[in-house]
Design a protein around this motif. Structure first.
Motif, mmCIF file in Angstrom:
data_model
loop_
_atom_site.group_PDB
_atom_site.id
_atom_site.type_symbol
_atom_site.label_atom_id
_atom_site.label_comp_id
_atom_site.label_asym_id
_atom_site.label_seq_id
_atom_site.Cartn_x
_atom_site.Cartn_y
_atom_site.Cartn_z
ATOM 1 N N LEU A 168 -8.720 -7.947 -2.471
ATOM 2 C CA LEU A 168 -7.307 -7.640 -2.693
ATOM 3 C C LEU A 168 -6.404 -8.627 -1.962
ATOM 4 C CD1 LEU A 168 -7.344 -3.740 -2.476
ATOM 5 C CD2 LEU A 168 -7.329 -5.172 -4.517
ATOM 6 N N GLU B 64 -3.957 4.444 -1.740
ATOM 7 C CA GLU B 64 -5.179 4.614 -0.935
ATOM 8 C C GLU B 64 -5.016 5.749 0.057
ATOM 9 O OE1 GLU B 64 -8.553 4.776 -0.249
ATOM 10 O OE2 GLU B 64 -8.306 2.935 -1.427
ATOM 11 N N ILE C 26 -3.474 -0.667 -8.570
ATOM 12 C CA ILE C 26 -4.856 -0.320 -8.262
ATOM 13 C C ILE C 26 -4.909 1.022 -7.530
ATOM 14 C CG2 ILE C 26 -6.962 -1.064 -7.100
ATOM 15 C CD1 ILE C 26 -6.083 -3.924 -7.478
ATOM 16 N N VAL D 276 -1.303 -0.854 -4.218
ATOM 17 C CA VAL D 276 -2.550 -0.105 -4.022
ATOM 18 C C VAL D 276 -2.235 1.304 -3.537
ATOM 19 C CG1 VAL D 276 -4.748 0.005 -2.787
ATOM 20 C CG2 VAL D 276 -3.800 -2.218 -3.433
ATOM 21 N N VAL E 273 0.853 -1.186 0.000
ATOM 22 C CA VAL E 273 0.000 0.000 0.000
ATOM 23 C C VAL E 273 0.888 1.235 0.000
ATOM 24 C CG1 VAL E 273 -1.899 1.199 1.112
ATOM 25 C CG2 VAL E 273 -1.706 -1.275 1.340
ATOM 26 N N PRO F 123 -9.074 2.081 -4.649
ATOM 27 C CA PRO F 123 -10.234 1.219 -4.901
ATOM 28 C C PRO F 123 -11.411 1.470 -3.969
ATOM 29 C CG PRO F 123 -8.506 0.007 -3.759
ATOM 30 C CD PRO F 123 -7.910 1.323 -4.169
#
Length: 250
Positions: free
Chosen positions: A185, A198, A166, A196, A31, A169
């Motif tokens: 995920l 985020e 991604i 990711v 992340v 999301p």
């Protein structure tokens, strides 16, 4: 799987990205968090060939991505899902997946295309992975926001990527959809590398398996577990804010 060194991107003389090193292991879910303008999306743009860096290297499975086209990189096994779903709302879920199927896209191939049992099974398997097997005949425009996000993830999966990129999301999802997306995920990372971007820290806490990377002004401020990052004073000062701030509550 991914090894970055001395990667630099500038726009109009303004530095957008300056990564000395970044590494991702095979089947790792990483992340990346950071304030707006930190270089998160620029990083993904470089990895998928959309943006050319000023310098540096980005090796994916031993092959340098720099200088390759978006199509070449996709064929190498990197798939990207953008923040806003871009599905064909007037088509069914099945037809959206059919269009995303990895196959020849030329005029003659399209004219004489006939769906094989293997391809049909592959579409069904992708739909199952994102919990849309019951919605195959539903118009994509009738899906909830979260389901549209899952549909686009399934479309990316049909390209057989080894690495999934991604972007935010969980944005715009209900709490229930966000939780399901986290589980999705987590399952995807059993077979794929996943990066990711985020902002929702509750969601980050749910999906952060090993390491969280914090980008600030195009550079890595720190990396560590979710708890280490959340309690890092520099991260609090430049991104998370005080413990009772809105960003922390997200």
């Amino acid at each position: 799987m991914l090894s970055i060194s001395n990667l630099n991107v500038s726009f109009g003389g303004v530095q957008a990205l300056n990564l000395d090193t970044f590494e991702l292991k095979d089947k790792e879910l990483r992340v990346i968090i950071g304030p707006n303008g930190a270089g998160k999306s620029t990083f993904m743009d470089v990895l998928c060939g959309k943006t050319a860096p000023m310098g540096g290297d980005a090796y994916f499975n031993g092959k340098n991505l720099i200088g390759r086209s978006e199509i070449e990189i996709a064929r190498m096994g990197i798939g990207r899902k953008f923040q806003k779903p871009s599905v064909f709302e007037g088509l069914s879920v099945f037809d959206n997946l059919l269009l995303g199927l990895k196959s020849k896209k030329g005029f003659l191939s399209s004219m004489f295309f006939k769906l094989t049992e293997e391809q049909s099974d592959k579409i069904l398997e992708a739909a199952k992975r994102v919990n849309l097997e019951a919605e195959l005949n539903t118009l994509a425009g009738s899906l909830s926001h979260g389901q549209k996000q899952w549909l686009e993830i399934a479309i990316v999966l049909l390209q057989d990527p080894e690495l999934l990129l991604i972007d935010e999301p969980a944005a715009g999802m209900s709490d229930a959809e966000t939780e399901k997306t986290g589980h999705l995920l987590y399952e995807l990372a059993k077979d794929n590398g996943v990066i990711v971007i985020e902002h929702d820290m509750h969601f980050v806490e749910q999906i952060a398996q090993d390491k969280v990377t914090v980008l600030v002004r195009g550079e890595i401020l720190t990396e560590g577990s979710f708890d280490e990052v959340k309690n890092n004073q520099e991260v609090i000062d430049c991104y998370l804010g005080a413990p009772d701030s809105a960003q922390t509550r997200k």
